[in-house]
Design an enzyme around this catalytic site. Structure first.
Site, PDB file in Angstrom:
ATOM      1  N   HIS A  85       0.827  -1.214   0.000  1.00  0.00           N
ATOM      2  CA  HIS A  85       0.000   0.000   0.000  1.00  0.00           C
ATOM      3  C   HIS A  85       0.857   1.258   0.000  1.00  0.00           C
ATOM      4  CE1 HIS A  85       0.310   1.248   4.330  1.00  0.00           C
ATOM      5  NE2 HIS A  85       0.472  -0.038   4.546  1.00  0.00           N
ATOM      6  N   ASP A 119       6.330   2.518   6.201  1.00  0.00           N
ATOM      7  CA  ASP A 119       5.096   1.743   6.134  1.00  0.00           C
ATOM      8  C   ASP A 119       4.161   2.470   5.171  1.00  0.00           C
ATOM      9  OD1 ASP A 119       2.712   0.363   6.615  1.00  0.00           O
ATOM     10  OD2 ASP A 119       2.368   1.325   8.551  1.00  0.00           O
ATOM     11  N   GLU A 160      -5.180   1.149   2.697  1.00  0.00           N
ATOM     12  CA  GLU A 160      -4.853   0.173   3.733  1.00  0.00           C
ATOM     13  C   GLU A 160      -4.885   0.771   5.126  1.00  0.00           C
ATOM     14  OE1 GLU A 160      -2.586  -2.332   6.500  1.00  0.00           O
ATOM     15  OE2 GLU A 160      -2.215  -0.245   5.932  1.00  0.00           O
ATOM     16  N   GLU A 161      -4.438   2.009   5.277  1.00  0.00           N
ATOM     17  CA  GLU A 161      -4.354   2.601   6.620  1.00  0.00           C
ATOM     18  C   GLU A 161      -5.722   2.817   7.266  1.00  0.00           C
ATOM     19  OE1 GLU A 161      -1.861   2.721   8.356  1.00  0.00           O
ATOM     20  OE2 GLU A 161      -0.085   2.879   7.103  1.00  0.00           O
ATOM     21  N   ASP A 171       4.025  -5.907   3.558  1.00  0.00           N
ATOM     22  CA  ASP A 171       3.792  -4.777   4.456  1.00  0.00           C
ATOM     23  C   ASP A 171       4.879  -4.790   5.524  1.00  0.00           C
ATOM     24  OD1 ASP A 171       2.578  -2.592   5.727  1.00  0.00           O
ATOM     25  OD2 ASP A 171       0.556  -3.389   5.415  1.00  0.00           O
ATOM     26  N   HIS A 182       4.471   3.843  12.737  1.00  0.00           N
ATOM     27  CA  HIS A 182       3.500   4.932  12.832  1.00  0.00           C
ATOM     28  C   HIS A 182       4.058   6.155  13.555  1.00  0.00           C
ATOM     29  CE1 HIS A 182      -0.465   2.645  11.795  1.00  0.00           C
ATOM     30  NE2 HIS A 182       0.494   2.442  10.916  1.00  0.00           N
TER      31      HIS A 182
END
Length: 348
Positions: free
Chosen positions: A66, A183, A217-218, A238, A318
């Site tokens: 993603h 990510d 995706e998030e 991922d 994150h």
């Protein structure tokens, strides 16, 4: 001059793509793969699919990474001209405190700013260090001469404008790359490099394979409406989650055995680990307790596939993330070994 994988990661992280506003980076990737002879299709949701025909068209593969990232939206323009935030994706306000950002207005203008606590100055606020980092206290200081909401709105800034975070990407001499949004732009770069190799070396894949660049995706969903009924394997590429009780590190490829959705397909996982053993690829098996992928989302949507999840180990997910060239290399090697192998029908 063609970029290596870690340089391509840097290129991708410097293109803003918060979930909901990924049009620029999708167009960038579409143009990039077109140079290698691929006719990529953009679907209605804005994601990208590249189908590479293989020798076996009846048993197909679906591989996804993603390109959407964490971000924010303008929740409100405050009376003093600063901006209230609404978060996009699963992260905490403390992870973006002090970060530079950009406000992307609907009229196409982009303004810079800084994400700060309202009570930042220790010379003014007694609770500067103790106040909650939350939506009430965190705000964007816009780098324009504005002192009230009327002046800020006159710039064209309004509720719903996207806010992206400065990635601050840096590649170190010791082989690390540290940046926001590794990510999942590390994985996107890995898939793109594999596609380039297939094209330039004229490699025929054993199975028709769909490479899907997901853009949602998030927020919990990706390529679930684009899966052919001929797809046998769904592999999400991922990030590998690092922390206490985790096996994942920055020097191997991480193979997820279970996340918050439950276990991944056992026989598929064994096939991936066997490829690592056969090709001497360093790997770790791991559980990601607070995690979901496009593969697990596909299972919830009812896809009848074997689902798997692999990726490079990402430190401080994150937030301001980091990984190493070794982990990228190991992940690339596993992806190549898997996509050049034959699906073991007796595993189904």
């Amino acid at each position: 001059m063609e970029k290596n994988t870690i340089e391509l990661v840097s290129e991708l992280t410097n293109i803003a793509s918060p979930t909901g506003n990924t049009f620029e980076i999708i167009a960038h990737i579409k143009k990039l793969v077109a140079k290698w002879g691929y006719d990529a299709k953009v679907n209605h949701k804005g994601s990208l699919i590249i189908t590479v025909k293989g020798q076996n068209h009846n048993e197909q593969r679906f591989v996804t990474a993603h390109v959407d990232t964490l971000g924010a939206m303008v929740r409100a323009v405050k009376p003093d001209g600063r901006l209230k935030l609404d978060l996009i994706g699963g992260f905490r306000f403390n992870a973006i405190e002090g970060e530079y950002c950009q406000i992307h207005t609907t009229n196409g203008k982009i303004y810079s700013g800084t994400i700060l606590m309202h009570q930042t100055s220790v010379h003014v606020y007694s609770d500067a260090g103790t106040a909650d980092r939350n939506q009430t206290n965190m705000e964007v200081r816009v780098d324009e001469k504005v002192q009230n909401d009327i002046e800020t709105k006159a710039l064209g800034i309004q509720v719903g404008d996207f806010i992206s975070f400065d990635p601050r990407t840096e590649i170190t001499a010791s082989g690390f790359i540290k940046s926001r949004h590794l990510d999942d732009k590390v994985s996107v770069a890995i898939l793109l490099q594999f596609l380039k190799k297939v094209s330039t070396e004229q490699i025929q894949l054993p199975h028709t394979t769909h490479f899907f660049i997901s853009n949602n995706e998030e927020i919990g969903y990706g390529g679930n409406s684009n899966i052919s009924d001929k797809v046998v394997d769904y592999l999400a590429v991922d990030m590998g989650a690092m922390g206490d009780d985790q096996q994942t590190d920055e020097y191997t490829v991480s193979i997820c055995v279970k996340d918050a959705s439950g276990p991944y397909h056992y026989e598929f996982r064994k096939e991936l680990t066997a490829l690592c053993e056969k090709n001497q690829i360093p790997y770790q098996l791991d559980i990601y307790p607070f995690y979901g992928s496009d593969a697990s989302a596909a299972m919830k949507a009812g896809a009848d596939v074997r689902h798997g999840l692999v990726g490079a180990g990402i430190e401080a997910s994150h937030a301001y993330e980091r990984t190493h060239q070794d982990s990228i290399d190991a992940t690339e090697r596993l992806i190549e070994a898997y996509l050049l192998s034959t699906i073991k029908s007796d595993n189904r």
